[in-house]
Design a protein around this motif. Sequence first.
Motif, PDB file in Angstrom:
ATOM      1  N   GLU A 141       4.068  14.460 -18.499  1.00 41.97           N
ATOM      2  CA  GLU A 141       5.416  14.256 -17.961  1.00 41.97           C
ATOM      3  C   GLU A 141       5.376  14.028 -16.457  1.00 41.97           C
ATOM      4  OE1 GLU A 141       8.119  16.985 -20.974  1.00 41.97           O
ATOM      5  OE2 GLU A 141       7.009  17.960 -19.360  1.00 41.97           O
ATOM      6  N   LEU A 142       4.594  14.835 -15.746  1.00 38.26           N
ATOM      7  CA  LEU A 142       4.506  14.664 -14.303  1.00 38.26           C
ATOM      8  C   LEU A 142       3.808  13.363 -13.955  1.00 38.26           C
ATOM      9  CD1 LEU A 142       5.227  16.158 -11.612  1.00 38.26           C
ATOM     10  CD2 LEU A 142       2.780  16.548 -11.466  1.00 38.26           C
ATOM     11  N   ASN A 147       0.842  -1.188   0.000  1.00 37.21           N
ATOM     12  CA  ASN A 147       0.000   0.000   0.000  1.00 37.21           C
ATOM     13  C   ASN A 147       0.877   1.237   0.000  1.00 37.21           C
ATOM     14  OD1 ASN A 147      -2.634  -1.091   0.126  1.00 37.21           O
ATOM     15  ND2 ASN A 147      -2.302  -1.610   2.257  1.00 37.21           N
ATOM     16  N   LEU A 148       0.455   2.220  -0.754  1.00 37.18           N
ATOM     17  CA  LEU A 148       1.077   3.539  -0.774  1.00 37.18           C
ATOM     18  C   LEU A 148      -0.010   4.564  -0.513  1.00 37.18           C
ATOM     19  CD1 LEU A 148       3.167   3.423  -4.072  1.00 37.18           C
ATOM     20  CD2 LEU A 148       4.056   3.271  -1.762  1.00 37.18           C
ATOM     21  N   HIS A 149       0.323   5.553   0.255  1.00 34.17           N
ATOM     22  CA  HIS A 149      -0.584   6.682   0.418  1.00 34.17           C
ATOM     23  C   HIS A 149      -0.018   7.824  -0.400  1.00 34.17           C
ATOM     24  CE1 HIS A 149      -2.965   5.651   4.225  1.00 34.17           C
ATOM     25  NE2 HIS A 149      -2.395   4.559   3.782  1.00 34.17           N
ATOM     26  N   VAL A 150      -0.860   8.471  -1.170  1.00 40.23           N
ATOM     27  CA  VAL A 150      -0.468   9.663  -1.893  1.00 40.23           C
ATOM     28  C   VAL A 150      -1.231  10.810  -1.263  1.00 40.23           C
ATOM     29  CG1 VAL A 150      -0.355  10.819  -4.117  1.00 40.23           C
ATOM     30  CG2 VAL A 150      -0.056   8.334  -3.987  1.00 40.23           C
ATOM     31  N   PHE A 151      -0.492  11.732  -0.682  1.00 39.98           N
ATOM     32  CA  PHE A 151      -1.075  12.823   0.093  1.00 39.98           C
ATOM     33  C   PHE A 151      -0.777  14.122  -0.641  1.00 39.98           C
ATOM     34  CE2 PHE A 151      -0.937  15.965   3.544  1.00 39.98           C
ATOM     35  CZ  PHE A 151      -2.078  15.667   4.241  1.00 39.98           C
ATOM     36  N   THR A 152      -1.801  14.725  -1.246  1.00 39.66           N
ATOM     37  CA  THR A 152      -1.595  16.012  -1.902  1.00 39.66           C
ATOM     38  C   THR A 152      -1.757  17.118  -0.867  1.00 39.66           C
ATOM     39  OG1 THR A 152      -3.922  16.121  -2.541  1.00 39.66           O
ATOM     40  CG2 THR A 152      -2.380  15.205  -4.151  1.00 39.66           C
ATOM     41  N   THR A 153      -0.886  18.097  -0.951  1.00 35.29           N
ATOM     42  CA  THR A 153      -0.918  19.165   0.038  1.00 35.29           C
ATOM     43  C   THR A 153      -0.567  20.503  -0.602  1.00 35.29           C
ATOM     44  OG1 THR A 153      -0.052  19.936   2.166  1.00 35.29           O
ATOM     45  CG2 THR A 153       1.478  18.706   0.770  1.00 35.29           C
ATOM     46  N   GLY A 154      -1.226  21.514  -0.142  1.00 37.10           N
ATOM     47  CA  GLY A 154      -0.908  22.877  -0.540  1.00 37.10           C
ATOM     48  C   GLY A 154      -0.350  23.660   0.630  1.00 37.10           C
ATOM     49  N   ARG A 155      -0.271  22.973   1.799  1.00 36.50           N
ATOM     50  CA  ARG A 155       0.176  23.642   3.005  1.00 36.50           C
ATOM     51  C   ARG A 155       1.431  23.016   3.610  1.00 36.50           C
ATOM     52  NH1 ARG A 155      -4.825  25.565   6.455  1.00 36.50           N
ATOM     53  NH2 ARG A 155      -3.303  27.153   6.911  1.00 36.50           N
ATOM     54  N   LEU A 192       6.536   3.360  -8.226  1.00 34.02           N
ATOM     55  CA  LEU A 192       7.194   2.062  -8.393  1.00 34.02           C
ATOM     56  C   LEU A 192       8.485   1.974  -7.578  1.00 34.02           C
ATOM     57  CD1 LEU A 192       6.780   1.381 -12.228  1.00 34.02           C
ATOM     58  CD2 LEU A 192       5.482   0.374 -10.336  1.00 34.02           C
ATOM     59  N   ASP A 193       9.267   3.046  -7.568  1.00 37.96           N
ATOM     60  CA  ASP A 193      10.522   3.056  -6.804  1.00 37.96           C
ATOM     61  C   ASP A 193      10.270   2.929  -5.308  1.00 37.96           C
ATOM     62  OD1 ASP A 193      12.103   3.233  -9.059  1.00 37.96           O
ATOM     63  OD2 ASP A 193      12.353   5.409  -8.927  1.00 37.96           O
ATOM     64  N   VAL A 194       9.257   3.621  -4.799  1.00 35.32           N
ATOM     65  CA  VAL A 194       8.937   3.537  -3.367  1.00 35.32           C
ATOM     66  C   VAL A 194       8.372   2.157  -3.034  1.00 35.32           C
ATOM     67  CG1 VAL A 194       7.433   4.432  -1.540  1.00 35.32           C
ATOM     68  CG2 VAL A 194       8.629   6.018  -3.049  1.00 35.32           C
ATOM     69  N   ALA A 195       7.463   1.669  -3.857  1.00 31.20           N
ATOM     70  CA  ALA A 195       6.845   0.364  -3.591  1.00 31.20           C
ATOM     71  C   ALA A 195       7.863  -0.769  -3.632  1.00 31.20           C
ATOM     72  CB  ALA A 195       5.723   0.097  -4.597  1.00 31.20           C
ATOM     73  N   SER A 196       8.883  -0.630  -4.466  1.00 30.30           N
ATOM     74  CA  SER A 196       9.892  -1.686  -4.580  1.00 30.30           C
ATOM     75  C   SER A 196      10.993  -1.566  -3.541  1.00 30.30           C
ATOM     76  CB  SER A 196      10.526  -1.651  -5.979  1.00 30.30           C
ATOM     77  OG  SER A 196      11.306  -0.478  -6.117  1.00 30.30           O
ATOM     78  N   LEU A 217       5.441  10.632 -11.521  1.00 26.40           N
ATOM     79  CA  LEU A 217       4.754  10.086 -10.345  1.00 26.40           C
ATOM     80  C   LEU A 217       4.676   8.561 -10.420  1.00 26.40           C
ATOM     81  CD1 LEU A 217       1.821  12.606  -9.895  1.00 26.40           C
ATOM     82  CD2 LEU A 217       3.590  12.108  -8.208  1.00 26.40           C
ATOM     83  N   PHE A 218       4.324   8.043 -11.579  1.00 26.84           N
ATOM     84  CA  PHE A 218       4.217   6.603 -11.754  1.00 26.84           C
ATOM     85  C   PHE A 218       5.541   5.905 -11.421  1.00 26.84           C
ATOM     86  CE2 PHE A 218       4.673   2.912 -14.631  1.00 26.84           C
ATOM     87  CZ  PHE A 218       3.669   2.112 -14.118  1.00 26.84           C
ATOM     88  N   HIS A 219       6.632   6.427 -11.942  1.00 30.27           N
ATOM     89  CA  HIS A 219       7.946   5.826 -11.676  1.00 30.27           C
ATOM     90  C   HIS A 219       8.353   6.002 -10.211  1.00 30.27           C
ATOM     91  CE1 HIS A 219       8.767   4.528 -15.717  1.00 30.27           C
ATOM     92  NE2 HIS A 219       8.334   5.696 -16.158  1.00 30.27           N
TER      93      HIS A 219
END
Length: 93
Positions: free
Chosen positions: A54-55, A2-10, A64-68, A59-61
């Motif tokens: 491009e972004l 599992n990965l959490h993707v947390f978008t933040t503006g703060r 994958l790097d974090v999950a691996s 993000l996709f790569h």
Amino acid sequence: MNLHVFTTGRGTPYGLAMAPVIKVSTRTDLARRWPDLIDVDAGRIASGECSLEELGWELFHYYLDVASGRKKTWAEAHRIHNGLALFNPAPLT
């Protein structure tokens, strides 16, 4: 995995011990101000530094790097771990 993707503006320093949390900044100035909290700067789309496609591939790569295990998120590297409340009995306001 599992990965959490947390978008933040703060720039919230959020992380979990049980799963990597990838923090994506919506603003470039935030990513520059707190480079030790933000993993990916998505504000580059608004500034024209990169395209949405491009972004998206970046993000996709990164995912994958974090999950691996090839990369650690900043929260993992700095050992920033918040508690996860699966159920909050507090009233909603």
